[in-house]
Design an enzyme around this catalytic site. Structure first.
Site, PDB file in Angstrom:
ATOM      1  CG  HIS A  45      -0.214  -0.009   2.531  1.00 38.72           C
ATOM      2  ND1 HIS A  45       0.289  -1.172   3.069  1.00 38.72           N
ATOM      3  CD2 HIS A  45       0.107   0.970   3.412  1.00 38.72           C
ATOM      4  CE1 HIS A  45       0.868  -0.906   4.228  1.00 38.72           C
ATOM      5  NE2 HIS A  45       0.779   0.395   4.453  1.00 38.72           N
ATOM      6  CB  CYS A  93       2.406   2.056  10.130  1.00 33.96           C
ATOM      7  SG  CYS A  93       0.984   2.393   9.061  1.00 33.96           S
TER       8      CYS A  93
END
Length: 676
Positions: A67, A188
């Site tokens: 992603h 993240c």
């Protein structure tokens, strides 16, 4: 919301077209391009590869979630692929058979990102993943994924989240009147997937353990800070993150487990057990750092990597933290000094202070102004290096003793090596203080008074009276060695510097070589100026070589690479080695060796020609400051030609079979993939 994934974005036989994670990402991305969801295939895949390089996106349970956020994404999109053989995405338990490619625009709105985050939480549900493995047609798979997102309200974050502790009616055992309370923060680099998976995993584990847990998800969709009352009532803290926790001082004085985000996904029960054990032992932190789950010393180095990193890896990260903060001072100060020399000549360093003597109409006064401002900026190099090495080790409390130690290194002429030592000593001292059990009455003043006071005194004592003088002697010996370099020894050093500058194109090895070169400029000698020249010559080669290669053999490169080649001319001429990264990301096995070959040639020739450089940056724009400038340009040109020849040779030889001419590895579109 249901339009984020359609049947056309599902491939239930991904193993027929892809055996590697790169091929899988390309296959799914091509579906996005075909639907107009992605505008530039190669640009998007480069962004996916860059995110993958930060941390593998494979998760336990056979899941891969490549992603990224990219300017090449037109609208938020999901693509799903299923591979019977499995594809390695770096998960500890093996290949992934369920692959989600998540594409978010660079400026995606919060609603779309929340939906993507909800999907990330769904992937932690075994029933959901089992259903994905059993579905037998793309339309059903798309409907299942869409229904899973729509049916489940996106979990609130921060104080809005409901405690996930046990309910009396689903736990037959009596629960304590005051359950153990944990607050957690997950984050993240991208903030789309791992952040919310870790939150879901921790919440599920807390529910099973009979623990009350509230999570603050610091993701791309924004975050709501935990209520101070919730934090105050907590018995322990879990940080599962790959980027720094925002406002970390809020959690000071609590038993804390500090790990990377994947640990929060893969072993949540262990983390909960660890924080309960720390609370039972009375271990707390000052808020500046937290120990890893393994019980290691507090270290915010885990912010950017695996909590189980070995000491060598952590040491590299600490040093790179200092170097990364030092580089802007190098660029600003070095270029100002270079401009001062270029305008005022070699004797500008003898000019009086502009505070005492400045003539508005005299170009020499302006040159002196630039030179003196640059000199002041350059004087911060060693203190900034030391301060931010300590910061990488111990967070903000490490800054004061780190800067103090770096300043002492400058005072005693310990130079660059002294700065490295001072930063490591300062970080270690602060980490040691943070491990002490502190009375509750002192916890509030620890970060702002006690730690800076004690650590600065200890670091100053060690640098002035214990380690400083030996390091200064070593620095002097290194300077003398560089000064005496000649012949084969100088050429070998040039080759080594060239290889390091071009191996990772702006990464850790490149920064080590560059830091070694600019360290000599703090006490410039003929030898250190030669080293600086060799480092810059080698660093200019990769982008210039890729620019030249796309010009002379454009058919070997994609349309996107040819466009990047135009920008690489300027980037290379400006000594921005990172200009070659898009080429290396797309074809590392050919681009990196070619870059290293040319860099080694340029570095060796620069040393052999005796070229010197007084500026730490600037590329061709500081040619007036280069000793033997024509020979220096010859060295760079030779390196560029070697790299260009090697990369053209390697790319031209690939995928060639009898009776066919070489074809482009990645064409501009599906229709243009034709072998002549």
């Amino acid at each position: 919301m249901t339009e984020m994934i359609t049947a056309d974005l599902v491939d239930l036989q991904l193993d027929l077209s892809a055996e590697t994670k790169e091929a899988a990402a390309r296959s799914l991305a091509e579906r996005m391009v075909g639907l107009g969801r992605v505008s530039d295939l190669e640009g998007f895949l480069a962004d996916v590869a860059a995110r993958e390089a930060q941390m593998p996106t494979g998760l336990d349970g056979g899941i891969g979630i490549p992603h990224c956020r990219s300017a090449h994404v037109v609208e938020p999109t999901l693509a799903f692929g299923r591979s019977a053989r499995g594809i390695d995405f770096g998960a500890p338990d093996g290949p992934a058979d369920l692959i989600f490619l998540i594409a978010a625009p660079a400026g995606a709105d919060d609603a779309h990102l929340t939906i993507l985050s909800s999907l990330a939480r769904q992937l932690m549900d075994a029933e959901f993943t089992d259903a994905l493995r059993a579905v037998d047609d793309p339309a059903s798979a798309a409907a299942l994924i869409s229904h899973g997102r729509v049916a489940e309200e996106p979990a609130a974050t921060g104080a809005a989240e409901q405690p996930t502790g046990p309910r009396p009616d689903d736990d037959p055992d009596p629960t304590p009147a005051e359950p153990f309370r944990i607050v957690a923060v997950t984050s993240c680099p991208t903030g789309i997937a791992h952040t919310y998976m870790a939150a879901e995993s921790l919440e599920n584990a807390a529910r099973e353990a009979g623990v009350e847990l509230v999570v603050e998800t610091q993701g791309s969709a924004g975050f709501t800070r935990l209520d101070p009352a919730v934090i105050a009532a907590a018995d322990g803290v879990i940080f599962a993150h790959d980027v720094p926790v925002r406002d970390k001082a809020r959690f000071a004085g609590k038993p804390t487990v500090d790990v990377n985000v994947k640990a929060g996904i893969n072993r949540p029960a262990e983390l909960i057990t660890d924080v309960r054990e720390k609370a039972a032992r009375g271990e707390t932190t000052s808020g500046a750092g937290a120990g890893a789950a393994s019980g290691s010393a507090p270290s915010p180095v885990d912010n950017a990597g695996d909590g189980d990193d070995g000491y060598a890896t952590k040491l590299r990260k600490w040093l790179m933290s200092g170097v990364s903060y030092m580089v802007p001072f190098v660029a600003a100060g070095g270029l100002l000094i270079a401009l001062g020399f270029a305008i005022g000549g070699w004797k500008i360093d003898k000019a009086p202070s502009v505070a005492d003597h400045f003539v508005w109409t005299d170009h020499t006064s302006w040159a002196a102004l630039l030179f003196q401002i640059g000199g002041l900026a350059f004087a911060f190099l060693v203190p900034v290096l030391a301060g931010y090495i300590a910061y990488g080790m111990a967070d903000r409390p490490g800054l004061v003793p780190g800067f103090v130690g770096g300043s002492v290194a400058v005072t005693i002429d310990a130079g660059f090596l002294g700065g490295l030592a001072a930063g490591l000593i300062a970080g270690a001292v602060v980490m040691g203080i943070q491990r002490l059990r502190i009375p509750a009455v002192l916890r509030g003043i620890m970060p702002v008074v006690v730690i800076p006071l004690i650590s600065s005194a200890v670091v100053g004592f060690l640098m002035f009276l214990v380690v400083g003088k030996p390091i200064a002697s070593l620095q002097s010996a290194l300077t003398d060695w560089l000064e005496g370099l000649s012949g084969a020894n100088a050429i070998i050093l040039g080759v080594i510097l060239g290889l390091m500058m071009c191996f990772d194109l702006g990464g850790p090895l490149n920064k080590v070589a560059y830091a070694f070169a600019i360290g000599g400029l703090t006490h410039p000698t003929d030898g250190s100026l030669k080293v600086m020249a060799a480092a810059m010559a080698a660093g200019m080669v990769p982008p210039l070589a890729m620019a030249l290669a796309t010009t002379v053999r454009g058919r070997l490169f994609t349309k996107t690479e040819r466009e990047n080649g135009k920008a690489a001319w300027f980037l290379g001429a400006s000594f921005i080695t990172e200009g070659a990264i898009p080429f290396a990301a797309a074809d590392p096995l050919r681009v990196i060796p070619a870059s290293m070959a040319g860099g080694a040639v340029a570095g060796a020739l620069s040393m052999a020609f005796g070229c010197t450089l007084r500026a730490p940056h600037g590329g061709v724009f500081v040619v007036p400051l280069i000793g033997s400038p024509l020979l220096y340009l010859v060295a760079i040109a030779a390196g560029v030609c070697v790299s260009t020849a090697v990369v053209v040779l390697l790319k031209g030889a690939r995928k060639t079979v009898p009776g066919e001419t070489p074809v482009m590895d990645v064409a501009d579109s599906k229709e243009s993939r034709v072998a002549v």
